[in-house]
Scaffold this motif. Structure first.
Motif: not given
Length: 80
Positions: A50-74
């Motif tokens: 809701d509100g992010f453009d395609t370029r930002t979604i791609r960047a967010l996906t990479k950020m989440i992939e980089h921190n995925q273990t942190l998010f799942v463990e938390a």
């Protein structure tokens, strides 16, 4: 609403009420421009945007992939 990470004006968090039965692991991202929800079990995928453009979604996906273990463990620690 536990906040797991703050980065570049973005807040990465999950809601403490996941419903019953609980939804699969995911993370919400919010800033002044919008909010999105990404699934984090396995491959990172956008669930809602809701509100992010395609370029930002791609960047967010990479950020989440980089921190995925942190998010799942938390999430797992919070609900265990």
């Amino acid at each position: 609403m536990p906040v797991i990470l703050r980065l570049n004006g973005l807040k990465f968090f999950f809601y403490s009420n996941y419903g019953n039965p609980r939804e699969p692991a995911h993370i919400h991202i919010r800033n002044a421009a919008g909010e999105a929800k990404f699934w984090t079990d396995g491959a990172v995928k956008v669930s809602r945007n809701d509100g992010f453009d395609t370029r930002t979604i791609r960047a967010l996906t990479k950020m989440i992939e980089h921190n995925q273990t942190l998010f799942v463990e938390a999430r797992n620690d919070y609900f265990s």
